[in-house]
Write an enzyme that holds these catalytic residues in place. Structure first.
Site, PDB file in Angstrom:
ATOM      1  N   ASN A   8       0.884  -1.167   0.000  1.00 50.13           N
ATOM      2  CA  ASN A   8       0.000   0.000   0.000  1.00 50.13           C
ATOM      3  C   ASN A   8       0.922   1.217   0.000  1.00 50.13           C
ATOM      4  O   ASN A   8       1.562   1.501   1.017  1.00 50.13           O
ATOM      5  CB  ASN A   8      -0.910   0.001   1.224  1.00 50.13           C
ATOM      6  CG  ASN A   8      -1.808   1.220   1.284  1.00 50.13           C
ATOM      7  OD1 ASN A   8      -1.635   2.188   0.552  1.00 50.13           O
ATOM      8  ND2 ASN A   8      -2.778   1.181   2.179  1.00 50.13           N
ATOM      9  N   LYS A  10       0.450   4.212   0.395  1.00 47.61           N
ATOM     10  CA  LYS A  10       0.106   5.253   1.375  1.00 47.61           C
ATOM     11  C   LYS A  10       0.578   4.894   2.780  1.00 47.61           C
ATOM     12  O   LYS A  10       0.485   5.708   3.686  1.00 47.61           O
ATOM     13  CB  LYS A  10      -1.404   5.478   1.390  1.00 47.61           C
ATOM     14  CG  LYS A  10      -1.927   6.070   0.104  1.00 47.61           C
ATOM     15  CD  LYS A  10      -3.420   6.288   0.174  1.00 47.61           C
ATOM     16  CE  LYS A  10      -3.933   6.874  -1.140  1.00 47.61           C
ATOM     17  NZ  LYS A  10      -5.387   7.048  -1.117  1.00 47.61           N
ATOM     18  N   CYS A  11       1.099   3.684   2.965  1.00 51.93           N
ATOM     19  CA  CYS A  11       1.506   3.188   4.280  1.00 51.93           C
ATOM     20  C   CYS A  11       3.018   3.315   4.447  1.00 51.93           C
ATOM     21  O   CYS A  11       3.785   2.757   3.655  1.00 51.93           O
ATOM     22  CB  CYS A  11       1.076   1.729   4.414  1.00 51.93           C
ATOM     23  SG  CYS A  11       1.719   0.891   5.888  1.00 51.93           S
ATOM     24  N   GLY A  12       3.450   4.018   5.493  1.00 48.39           N
ATOM     25  CA  GLY A  12       4.873   4.197   5.749  1.00 48.39           C
ATOM     26  C   GLY A  12       5.598   2.881   5.996  1.00 48.39           C
ATOM     27  O   GLY A  12       6.719   2.686   5.520  1.00 48.39           O
ATOM     28  N   ARG A  15       6.045   1.286   2.644  1.00 49.38           N
ATOM     29  CA  ARG A  15       7.085   1.983   1.857  1.00 49.38           C
ATOM     30  C   ARG A  15       8.483   1.637   2.366  1.00 49.38           C
ATOM     31  O   ARG A  15       9.400   1.393   1.583  1.00 49.38           O
ATOM     32  CB  ARG A  15       6.869   3.493   1.888  1.00 49.38           C
ATOM     33  CG  ARG A  15       5.683   3.973   1.082  1.00 49.38           C
ATOM     34  CD  ARG A  15       5.668   5.493   0.933  1.00 49.38           C
ATOM     35  NE  ARG A  15       5.760   6.216   2.191  1.00 49.38           N
ATOM     36  CZ  ARG A  15       4.710   6.583   2.941  1.00 49.38           C
ATOM     37  NH1 ARG A  15       3.478   6.279   2.553  1.00 49.38           N
ATOM     38  NH2 ARG A  15       4.892   7.250   4.058  1.00 49.38           N
TER      39      ARG A  15
END
Length: 139
Positions: A8, A10-12, A15
C-alpha cells in the site's frame, strides 16, 4: 532472489519495507493489494505461510473493522476472510514473500528475516537506522 510485496503506497511501513527490499538489491514484484486484492486461496496461503491466524492478519486501524463487527470472537475464519476480500483495506500489510519465506512485515524490519544481508545500514523514512540483521535497528 524472487520477492513479492503486497503493498500500500500510502503506508509508511509498507514503503519502508519496499525500500529495504530494494536496498538489499532485489527488485520485487509489487502488488497494490487495494487495487488488485489476492484471491481467497492466495490470501489463505500468505497467512498460513507467515504462521499467522486469520485474525492476526486483519488490520483494525483506519478500516471498517469496528463497523463490520469483526471484533466478535465468535466469527469464523471464513467470515473474517469474506470481510477481508470484500474490503481489502482490512488485509494487514505488507505481506512479503521471498525464496526464504513469507512474513507480515510489521514492523518493516521483519523483512530482514527473509532477505540476504543488507549491504550496509539503511535509514527509514523517519530517520531510524536499520542494520542488516532482523530486530537490530538503532535510533
Amino acid at each position: 532472489m524472487n520477492a513479492v510485496i503486497y503493498h500500500n503506497p500510502k503506508c509508511g511501513t509498507s514503503r519502508n519495507t519496499l525500500a529495504l527490499i530494494r536496498f538489499a538489491g532485489i527488485e520485487p514484484e509489487v502488488i497494490d493489494y487495494l487495487a488488485h486484492p489476492p484471491s481467497r486461496a492466495r490470501l489463505v496461503a500468505l497467512i498460513t505461510a507467515a504462521g499467522l491466524s486469520v485474525r492476526d492478519a486483519i488490520r483494525q486501524k483506519g478500516t471498517p473493522y469496528d463497523e463490520l463487527g469483526l471484533g466478535d470472537a465468535a466469527l469464523s475464519d471464513d467470515a473474517l476472510l469474506d470481510a477481508m476480500l470484500a474490503h481489502p483495506i482490512l488485509i494487514n500489510r505488507p505481506f512479503v514473500q521471498t525464496d526464504r519465506g513469507t512474513r507480515l512485515c510489521r514492523p518493516s524490519e521483519v523483512v530482514l528475516d527473509i532477505l540476504p544481508p543488507l549491504p550496509g545500514p539503511f535509514r527509514k523514512e523517519d530517520g531510524e537506522l536499520v542494520t542488516g540483521h532482523a530486530g537490530s535497528s538503532m535510533p
